[in-house]
Design a protein around this motif. Sequence first.
Motif, short mmCIF file in Angstrom:
data_model
loop_
_atom_site.label_atom_id
_atom_site.label_comp_id
_atom_site.label_asym_id
_atom_site.label_seq_id
_atom_site.Cartn_x
_atom_site.Cartn_y
_atom_site.Cartn_z
N UNK A 181 0.82 -1.11 0.02
CA UNK A 181 -0.04 -0.01 0.04
C UNK A 181 0.93 1.47 -0.02
N UNK A 182 1.95 1.13 0.76
CA UNK A 182 2.85 2.11 0.86
C UNK A 182 4.05 2.49 -0.43
N UNK A 183 3.79 1.64 -1.32
CA UNK A 183 4.41 1.69 -2.61
C UNK A 183 4.53 2.95 -3.26
N UNK A 184 5.79 3.61 -3.66
CA UNK A 184 6.21 4.77 -4.14
C UNK A 184 5.28 5.04 -5.19
N UNK A 197 -1.51 -1.39 -6.87
CA UNK A 197 -2.42 -2.07 -7.65
C UNK A 197 -2.73 -3.42 -7.37
N UNK A 198 -1.57 -4.23 -7.18
CA UNK A 198 -1.54 -5.51 -6.92
C UNK A 198 -2.44 -5.97 -5.78
N UNK A 199 -2.39 -5.17 -4.50
CA UNK A 199 -3.04 -5.36 -3.43
C UNK A 199 -4.44 -5.06 -3.62
N UNK A 258 4.64 10.78 0.76
CA UNK A 258 4.61 9.62 -0.21
C UNK A 258 3.26 9.41 -0.69
N UNK A 259 2.36 10.03 0.06
CA UNK A 259 0.72 10.10 -0.40
C UNK A 259 0.38 11.36 -0.79
N UNK A 260 1.23 12.63 -0.72
CA UNK A 260 0.84 13.75 -1.03
C UNK A 260 0.92 13.82 -2.55
N UNK A 261 1.70 13.17 -3.23
CA UNK A 261 1.73 13.13 -4.62
C UNK A 261 0.47 12.61 -5.41
N UNK A 262 -0.23 12.05 -4.64
CA UNK A 262 -1.54 11.41 -5.26
C UNK A 262 -2.54 12.50 -5.05
N UNK A 294 -1.10 3.63 12.59
CA UNK A 294 -2.05 3.37 11.52
C UNK A 294 -1.39 3.64 10.00
N UNK A 295 -1.58 2.64 9.17
CA UNK A 295 -1.01 2.92 7.82
C UNK A 295 -2.34 2.95 6.79
N UNK A 296 -2.62 3.83 6.31
CA UNK A 296 -3.69 4.26 5.48
C UNK A 296 -3.57 5.07 4.30
N UNK A 297 -3.94 4.73 3.22
CA UNK A 297 -3.91 5.57 1.89
C UNK A 297 -5.20 6.36 1.92
#
Length: 470
Positions: A216-219, A227-229, A446-450, A465-468
Amino acid sequence: MNTNRHESHDSSAPQQITLRGPAELADALPFMLGFHPSDSVVLVALHGEHGRFGGRVRVGIPGSPREWPATAGHLADCLVEGAGRRGERPDGIVVFLCQDPRPGETARHVMERLRPFAQRLRTACGALDVPVLEALCISDGLYFSYCCPDPRCCPPDGTPLALSGTSVMAASAAYAGIQVRGTLKDMEARLKPRTEDDAAQRAALNEAATVIVPRILDAPASGHGRRETRETTLGLARRLLDRFAAAPEDPAPRPLSGGAHLPPGLTAALTGPVTADDRDDALLSPDEAATLILGLQDRDTRDQAAEWMEGPEAAPALRLWRAVSRRCVPPYQEYAAAPLTLAGWVAWSTGDEPSARVALGLALEADPDYLFARLLHQACNEGLDPEALRVCLRRERDTRLAAEADSPDAPAPNTPAPTVDPRRRARRTTHRPALRAPSTTARRRALAARPARRAVVTRGRRPGRTRNGG
């Protein structure tokens, strides 16, 4: 005061129910919410000269009096400003404080202990130029008024509530088909873990986290792991949805004398929801639950799962998300925000507002900053139509499916989704889930680029907690 929220069975005209005085207000509360509130503060908006019921908000009563001022201000803002955005600013508000006595307390002690909170609520609403017309404390089968000074109608030792089913509201609700689904605690129990000492589920979550969280934390530059997850999680969810749909929600009919059987619906009413939930729990293994819980922390995955919201998919989806929520055992309580929000969304989408409010309220208890739950909770409390969000989700689904069909790399029809073995072992810690490696700052960078998606309406020691997304 009048309510016309529910329609009668044989008329298109709204049914008018006139309530006179604190006694009938107190009796009407469970019918307005769909359940008997416990340990709750409820604010209900009134509109017009005759006090037509409008929006309502409910939260648990904060345990610390230090939280009362902030809670009062937040509730008043939510109710008044939310109604104002729809052009229906309330003309008055009714406040309910519902709490049973603690050991050694009486109902009057509860009323006096909560009096400062009631005053804070009255002040917060008054600051928004909306008066509190009545404030009631309901405890141990009695009600007390904080506003009425007349001991003849509101004695200081309280007034007994009407016997169940004997009031004008109960009769009108029965005629209109309005159901009260038990207590708030009963409804919340269907969404919480049955026991905190579930070693098998905790072990499965620990093992799945070592595989799923890094993906989930993939760059954002590649996104292959996410995507795989996503494919794995949604493929598993689809198979489970089919499994739940194939297993009837009602238990097997009970045999009667002479070989007759009870109708399935009546059997469910006699056995109750616990039996149905136990059966649903048996359909979900610890490894499957762990894969869903971790995978749903990705926002895109959760949003696609929200598309199972109507038609024949809705009922098994609601059962599945409830079962997944019951697997969020400590220290993974915060992870329940995603499946609880999905359960609340499906319930709201299918017209079950009481269940939706309870599920969304628990989602916000698990993670107060979970944006999707906050927006849905607000929209549900304001009485908005969920069709606007359904239209958006249908459009996004159609767009995605069209893009997948045009892609040269699209899988052949009926190709099974890839699977992830959650038992793949990696280095683990024994005292907490392996979710803390990336710092909060690093995760946010890492998630800000999304690119941000457009928003559409609407405690224990926690693991990192790790969440996107929310």
